[in-house]
Design a protein around this motif. Sequence first.
Motif, PDB file in Angstrom:
ATOM      1  N   ALA A   7      87.036 144.797  81.058  1.00 16.36           N
ATOM      2  CA  ALA A   7      87.745 145.728  80.484  1.00 16.36           C
ATOM      3  C   ALA A   7      89.228 145.137  80.014  1.00 16.36           C
ATOM      4  O   ALA A   7      89.735 145.297  79.113  1.00 16.36           O
ATOM      5  N   PHE A   8      89.654 144.127  80.843  1.00 21.10           N
ATOM      6  CA  PHE A   8      91.054 143.374  80.593  1.00 21.10           C
ATOM      7  C   PHE A   8      90.840 142.530  79.360  1.00 21.10           C
ATOM      8  O   PHE A   8      91.714 142.612  78.466  1.00 21.10           O
ATOM      9  N   VAL A   9      89.475 141.897  79.387  1.00 24.26           N
ATOM     10  CA  VAL A   9      89.218 140.816  78.310  1.00 24.26           C
ATOM     11  C   VAL A   9      89.212 141.831  76.772  1.00 24.26           C
ATOM     12  O   VAL A   9      89.934 141.487  75.937  1.00 24.26           O
ATOM     13  N   SER A  10      88.540 143.076  76.942  1.00 24.88           N
ATOM     14  CA  SER A  10      88.519 143.934  76.098  1.00 24.88           C
ATOM     15  C   SER A  10      90.009 144.348  75.404  1.00 24.88           C
ATOM     16  O   SER A  10      90.277 144.758  74.264  1.00 24.88           O
ATOM     17  N   ALA A  11      90.690 144.566  76.531  1.00 21.64           N
ATOM     18  CA  ALA A  11      92.024 145.128  76.235  1.00 21.64           C
ATOM     19  C   ALA A  11      92.750 144.234  75.525  1.00 21.64           C
ATOM     20  O   ALA A  11      93.591 144.482  74.532  1.00 21.64           O
ATOM     21  N   ILE A  12      93.025 142.851  75.939  1.00 22.46           N
ATOM     22  CA  ILE A  12      93.706 141.789  75.149  1.00 22.46           C
ATOM     23  C   ILE A  12      93.082 141.500  73.678  1.00 22.46           C
ATOM     24  O   ILE A  12      93.762 141.236  72.747  1.00 22.46           O
ATOM     25  N   ILE A  13      91.844 141.889  73.484  1.00 19.90           N
ATOM     26  CA  ILE A  13      91.047 141.461  72.456  1.00 19.90           C
ATOM     27  C   ILE A  13      91.450 142.470  71.609  1.00 19.90           C
ATOM     28  O   ILE A  13      91.884 142.471  70.261  1.00 19.90           O
ATOM     29  N   ASP A  14      91.808 143.957  71.835  1.00 19.25           N
ATOM     30  CA  ASP A  14      92.101 145.047  71.179  1.00 19.25           C
ATOM     31  C   ASP A  14      93.657 144.754  70.749  1.00 19.25           C
ATOM     32  O   ASP A  14      93.991 145.275  69.529  1.00 19.25           O
ATOM     33  N   LYS A  15      94.313 143.865  71.228  1.00 20.44           N
ATOM     34  CA  LYS A  15      95.828 143.513  71.016  1.00 20.44           C
ATOM     35  C   LYS A  15      95.866 142.343  69.980  1.00 20.44           C
ATOM     36  O   LYS A  15      96.787 141.962  69.714  1.00 20.44           O
ATOM     37  N   GLY A  16      94.611 141.778  69.685  1.00 21.02           N
ATOM     38  CA  GLY A  16      94.515 140.732  68.672  1.00 21.02           C
ATOM     39  C   GLY A  16      94.135 139.391  69.142  1.00 21.02           C
ATOM     40  O   GLY A  16      93.905 138.566  68.310  1.00 21.02           O
ATOM     41  N   LEU A  43     101.138 139.110  72.599  1.00 19.55           N
ATOM     42  CA  LEU A  43     101.631 139.330  74.006  1.00 19.55           C
ATOM     43  C   LEU A  43     102.745 140.234  74.257  1.00 19.55           C
ATOM     44  O   LEU A  43     102.935 140.906  75.176  1.00 19.55           O
ATOM     45  N   HIS A  44     103.505 140.257  73.037  1.00 24.22           N
ATOM     46  CA  HIS A  44     104.626 141.319  73.028  1.00 24.22           C
ATOM     47  C   HIS A  44     104.304 142.647  73.120  1.00 24.22           C
ATOM     48  O   HIS A  44     104.673 143.613  73.752  1.00 24.22           O
ATOM     49  N   LEU A  45     103.263 142.944  72.294  1.00 26.73           N
ATOM     50  CA  LEU A  45     102.391 144.297  72.118  1.00 26.73           C
ATOM     51  C   LEU A  45     101.906 144.532  73.852  1.00 26.73           C
ATOM     52  O   LEU A  45     102.046 145.805  74.339  1.00 26.73           O
ATOM     53  N   LEU A  46     101.521 143.427  74.530  1.00 26.89           N
ATOM     54  CA  LEU A  46     100.890 143.746  75.666  1.00 26.89           C
ATOM     55  C   LEU A  46     102.049 144.130  76.565  1.00 26.89           C
ATOM     56  O   LEU A  46     101.550 145.052  77.353  1.00 26.89           O
ATOM     57  N   GLU A  47     103.072 143.548  76.533  1.00 24.39           N
ATOM     58  CA  GLU A  47     104.088 143.768  77.248  1.00 24.39           C
ATOM     59  C   GLU A  47     104.556 145.060  77.376  1.00 24.39           C
ATOM     60  O   GLU A  47     104.906 145.881  78.268  1.00 24.39           O
ATOM     61  N   ARG A  48     104.704 145.697  76.014  1.00 27.05           N
ATOM     62  CA  ARG A  48     105.052 147.031  75.719  1.00 27.05           C
ATOM     63  C   ARG A  48     104.130 147.954  76.200  1.00 27.05           C
ATOM     64  O   ARG A  48     104.458 149.153  76.871  1.00 27.05           O
ATOM     65  N   ASN A  73     101.148 147.576  78.153  1.00 29.27           N
ATOM     66  CA  ASN A  73     100.589 147.542  79.335  1.00 29.27           C
ATOM     67  C   ASN A  73     101.349 146.453  80.205  1.00 29.27           C
ATOM     68  O   ASN A  73     100.764 145.563  80.306  1.00 29.27           O
ATOM     69  N   PRO A  74     102.518 147.002  80.586  1.00 26.33           N
ATOM     70  CA  PRO A  74     103.364 146.012  81.645  1.00 26.33           C
ATOM     71  C   PRO A  74     102.586 145.765  82.784  1.00 26.33           C
ATOM     72  O   PRO A  74     102.797 144.557  83.164  1.00 26.33           O
ATOM     73  N   ARG A  75     101.578 146.473  83.269  1.00 22.01           N
ATOM     74  CA  ARG A  75     101.030 145.791  84.482  1.00 22.01           C
ATOM     75  C   ARG A  75     100.224 144.498  84.431  1.00 22.01           C
ATOM     76  O   ARG A  75     100.345 143.609  84.908  1.00 22.01           O
ATOM     77  N   GLN A  76      99.292 144.540  83.366  1.00 23.31           N
ATOM     78  CA  GLN A  76      98.588 143.424  82.877  1.00 23.31           C
ATOM     79  C   GLN A  76      99.658 142.245  82.461  1.00 23.31           C
ATOM     80  O   GLN A  76      99.532 141.124  82.733  1.00 23.31           O
TER      81      GLN A  76
END
Length: 238
Positions: free
Chosen positions: A30-39, A122-127, A129-132
């Motif tokens: 799920a984590f890999v899918s989440a970051i792939i969704d972010k590009g 990564l900036h999108l991930l920080e905004r 999903n701050p936990r990840q």
Amino acid sequence: MPTRKKKSTRLRRSAMHGLNGDAKEGDFEAFVSAIIDKGARKKVFTAREVIYREGDQADKVFMILDGMAKLLSYLPNGRARIVRLHSLNHWLGLEALLDQPYEHTAIAVEDVEMVYVSMNDLHLLERDNPRQYCELLKQGYRNLALADRCLADFSTGGIRSRVARLVDFLAKLEYGEAANRVELLTVHEMADMLGVTPESVSRILAEFKRNDILHRMSDHLDEVYEIKAEQLQHEARQ
């Protein structure tokens, strides 16, 4: 120099170990899918291929999905020293989080499947999903702790005990904390990590094999050895 082929024998440990020790493999997917969704994008680097070079601008970070990579630091005389090894679910290139150039050269030890994330993503991930994102920062700390351990374990004591510690480290890196087997690096790679000659490493490994501390597993095509853990630990403590 011989290289290691893509491994079919290495156990895929609980893949979230480097992200959350209590998580399950499904969480990792799920984590890999989440970051792939972010590009993020997946890529396979073949054995000995350069992933990034020391001094290059760090514009992305990488996570290993399968395989092993090494980080090299170049000494003033031009010789490369392996300063760190990374395996399943480890992050590389975290200097990018600090807008710093890559500190080392990263090279695939064997075929390595990775997912890489640009700094913009990564900036999108920080905004979003701050936990990840915090888990990335935690992995940066783990990288420093691993480097400190390598410096202490592989730079002090006699050569024989240092080789034993490296074999034990490789086993746990490849197969987990309860490992009873190891796939060795080449003697040149092991010598680079320890700062000794390949001949010294080869001689000590030959002694370990004669004493049955390392026993070749005949059902594996790769250089996979069963370990007598108690004897290996004894050698590591000398």
